[in-house]
Design an enzyme around this catalytic site. Structure first.
Site, mmCIF file in Angstrom:
data_model
loop_
_atom_site.group_PDB
_atom_site.id
_atom_site.type_symbol
_atom_site.label_atom_id
_atom_site.label_comp_id
_atom_site.label_asym_id
_atom_site.label_seq_id
_atom_site.Cartn_x
_atom_site.Cartn_y
_atom_site.Cartn_z
ATOM 1 C CG ASP A 134 -7.688 -14.579 -10.673
ATOM 2 O OD1 ASP A 134 -6.732 -15.423 -11.493
ATOM 3 O OD2 ASP A 134 -8.066 -13.425 -10.755
ATOM 4 C CE1 TYR A 187 -0.320 -17.419 -24.856
ATOM 5 C CE2 TYR A 187 1.623 -17.872 -26.359
ATOM 6 C CZ TYR A 187 0.358 -18.252 -25.388
ATOM 7 O OH TYR A 187 -0.261 -19.548 -25.847
ATOM 8 C CE LYS A 235 1.470 -19.819 -22.619
ATOM 9 N NZ LYS A 235 0.653 -20.788 -21.624
ATOM 10 C CB VAL A 254 -4.662 -26.255 -30.111
ATOM 11 C CG1 VAL A 254 -5.588 -27.004 -29.860
ATOM 12 C CG2 VAL A 254 -3.134 -26.593 -29.999
HETATM 13 N N1 LIG Z 1 -4.778 -22.826 -28.554
HETATM 14 C C1 LIG Z 1 -3.559 -22.605 -29.148
HETATM 15 O O1 LIG Z 1 -3.350 -22.601 -30.094
HETATM 16 C C2 LIG Z 1 -2.316 -22.687 -27.976
HETATM 17 C C3 LIG Z 1 -1.139 -22.888 -28.450
HETATM 18 C C4 LIG Z 1 -0.003 -22.853 -27.422
HETATM 19 C C5 LIG Z 1 -0.281 -22.669 -26.023
HETATM 20 N N2 LIG Z 1 -1.682 -22.952 -25.899
HETATM 21 C C6 LIG Z 1 -1.933 -22.596 -24.136
HETATM 22 O O2 LIG Z 1 -2.888 -23.677 -23.683
HETATM 23 C C7 LIG Z 1 -3.598 -23.083 -22.688
HETATM 24 C C8 LIG Z 1 -4.943 -23.324 -22.815
HETATM 25 O O3 LIG Z 1 -5.578 -22.556 -24.011
HETATM 26 P P1 LIG Z 1 -6.648 -22.579 -24.750
HETATM 27 O O4 LIG Z 1 -6.179 -22.539 -26.156
HETATM 28 O O5 LIG Z 1 -7.218 -24.116 -24.432
HETATM 29 O O6 LIG Z 1 -7.587 -21.550 -24.702
HETATM 30 P P2 LIG Z 1 -9.160 -21.074 -23.984
HETATM 31 O O7 LIG Z 1 -9.414 -20.024 -24.191
HETATM 32 O O8 LIG Z 1 -9.971 -22.321 -24.815
HETATM 33 O O9 LIG Z 1 -9.072 -21.845 -22.616
HETATM 34 C C9 LIG Z 1 -8.245 -21.089 -21.523
HETATM 35 C C10 LIG Z 1 -9.127 -21.288 -20.163
HETATM 36 O O10 LIG Z 1 -8.502 -20.494 -19.135
HETATM 37 C C11 LIG Z 1 -9.378 -19.914 -18.475
HETATM 38 N N3 LIG Z 1 -8.556 -18.903 -17.830
HETATM 39 C C12 LIG Z 1 -8.039 -17.703 -18.164
HETATM 40 N N4 LIG Z 1 -7.426 -16.701 -17.209
HETATM 41 C C13 LIG Z 1 -7.797 -17.406 -16.160
HETATM 42 C C14 LIG Z 1 -7.605 -17.199 -14.874
HETATM 43 N N5 LIG Z 1 -6.747 -16.133 -14.359
HETATM 44 N N6 LIG Z 1 -7.740 -18.424 -13.643
HETATM 45 C C15 LIG Z 1 -8.288 -19.393 -14.138
HETATM 46 N N7 LIG Z 1 -8.817 -19.614 -15.456
HETATM 47 C C16 LIG Z 1 -8.436 -18.851 -16.440
HETATM 48 C C17 LIG Z 1 -10.358 -19.395 -19.288
HETATM 49 O O11 LIG Z 1 -11.540 -19.036 -18.722
HETATM 50 C C18 LIG Z 1 -10.551 -20.374 -20.138
HETATM 51 O O12 LIG Z 1 -11.549 -21.573 -20.044
HETATM 52 C C19 LIG Z 1 -3.163 -21.640 -22.403
HETATM 53 O O13 LIG Z 1 -2.068 -21.740 -21.466
HETATM 54 C C20 LIG Z 1 -2.657 -21.493 -23.648
HETATM 55 O O14 LIG Z 1 -1.692 -20.611 -23.710
HETATM 56 C C21 LIG Z 1 -2.904 -22.666 -26.510
#
Ligand SMILES: NC(=O)c1ccc[n+]([C@@H]2O[C@H](COP(=O)([O-])OP(=O)(O)OC[C@H]3O[C@@H](n4cnc5c(N)ncnc54)[C@H](O)[C@@H]3O)[C@@H](O)[C@H]2O)c1
Length: 277
Positions: free
Chosen positions: A60, A153, A157, A186
């Protein structure tokens, strides 16, 4: 020869979405990767798929002792740490500000911001002692512009981007680089709003959002993974303290197609010259 041969990386949130895509890309390029995630089922499955090049540690990232243990696991196992990708995240508190509780605030900041602080805090001594390293944090276009994410959020960020720059100024003298990535939309479970979204549900948001994108498609985890790869590799060895936007043009402005008056305009351009010119 791989672009990350002999390098050791930790990828938080490495079991899903962008983190899983980055794990695959880093392993393809020769890195050994510690996949750190809350989700043990997905994390262990991905580590098994990667063979000897990867291991999984349930973590975590909002808990300091677990982040310290994560860094120790990578260095005990492989003897060094070249890259930390602070990527774990979730959507955080949603809804109007007047309905947002202090608990919502604390949880959102713990997972999205405190985690990055803890990663920087615990990885930097190892990298400074080595005299090299690259710490990458996943921010968002929402951290650059209001209106691309929920209130907390966006603010978390935004803080990740500023923390990146501030810490880069400290760690540069040890040849430790600190950068952030700002993805746009994404196709991952997070973008669907459901952490355990099926591939079918992810495909639905790909289809629904494609026409809102300048380049005609949403982002894929590999688009962000390729930027993380560049920042983890020696190709970026003179780059620190920056945020890199990977968004298919989203932050540049409104797509031409959403501005029909421009599209209808034809030459000659009509305008009035001031008298005498
Ligand atoms: N998908 C998008 O459109 C997007 C856009 C901008 C930024 N992001 C950022 O990219 C990063 C990855 O997101 P994603 O889209 O791949 O999402 P995702 O939900 O596919 O993956 C996120 C992962 O983080 C893990 N996680 C969550 N809380 C946690 C914690 N406390 N400790 C350890 N692991 C934890 C989850 O179990 C999951 O496997 C994030 O920081 C997100 O904010 C995503």
């Amino acid at each position: 020869m791989g672009r990350l041969d002999d390098k050791v990386a930790i990828i938080t949130g490495g079991a899903s979405g962008i983190g899983a895509g980055t794990t695959r890309r880093f392993v393809e390029e020769g890195a050994r990767v510690l996949i750190s995630d809350l989700d043990a089922e997905k994390g262990e499955a991905l580590a098994a798929e990667m063979g000897d090049a990867a291991a999984f540690l349930q973590t975590d990232v909002s808990q300091e002792e677990q982040v310290a243990a994560m860094v120790a696991e990578a260095t005990d196992r492989w003897g060094r740490l070249d890259c930390l990708f602070n990527n774990a995240g979730f959507g955080g508190a949603l809804g109007p500000i007047a309905k947002t509780t202090v608990d919502d605030f604390d949880l959102t900041m713990d997972v999205l911001l405190k985690s990055v602080f803890l990663g920087l805090k615990h990885a930097s001594p190892v990298m400074s002692a080595q005299g090299s390293g690259s710490i990458i944090s996943n921010a968002s276009v929402a951290g650059l512009r209001a209106g691309y994410g929920a209130h907390l959020y966006s603010v978390a960020k935004c803080a990740v981007i500023h923390l990146t720059k501030s810490v880069a100024l400290e760690l540069g003298e040890h040849n430790v680089r600190v950068n952030a990535i700002c993805p746009g939309f994404v196709a991952t479970p997070l973008a669907t709003g459901r952490p355990s979204a099926s591939e079918e549900q992810i495909q639905q948001i790909r289809d629904a959002e494609a026409t809102n994108q300048l380049l005609g498609r949403v982002g894929e985890p590999a688009d962000v993974a390729n930027m993380a790869l560049f920042l983890a590799s020696d190709e970026s060895q003179w780059i620190t303290g920056q945020e890199f936007v990977v968004d298919g043009g989203m932050a540049a402005g409104r797509p031409w197609s959403m501005w029909p008056e421009f599209a209808r305009m034809e030459r000659p351009i009509r305008h009035h010259r001031p008298p005498g010119r």
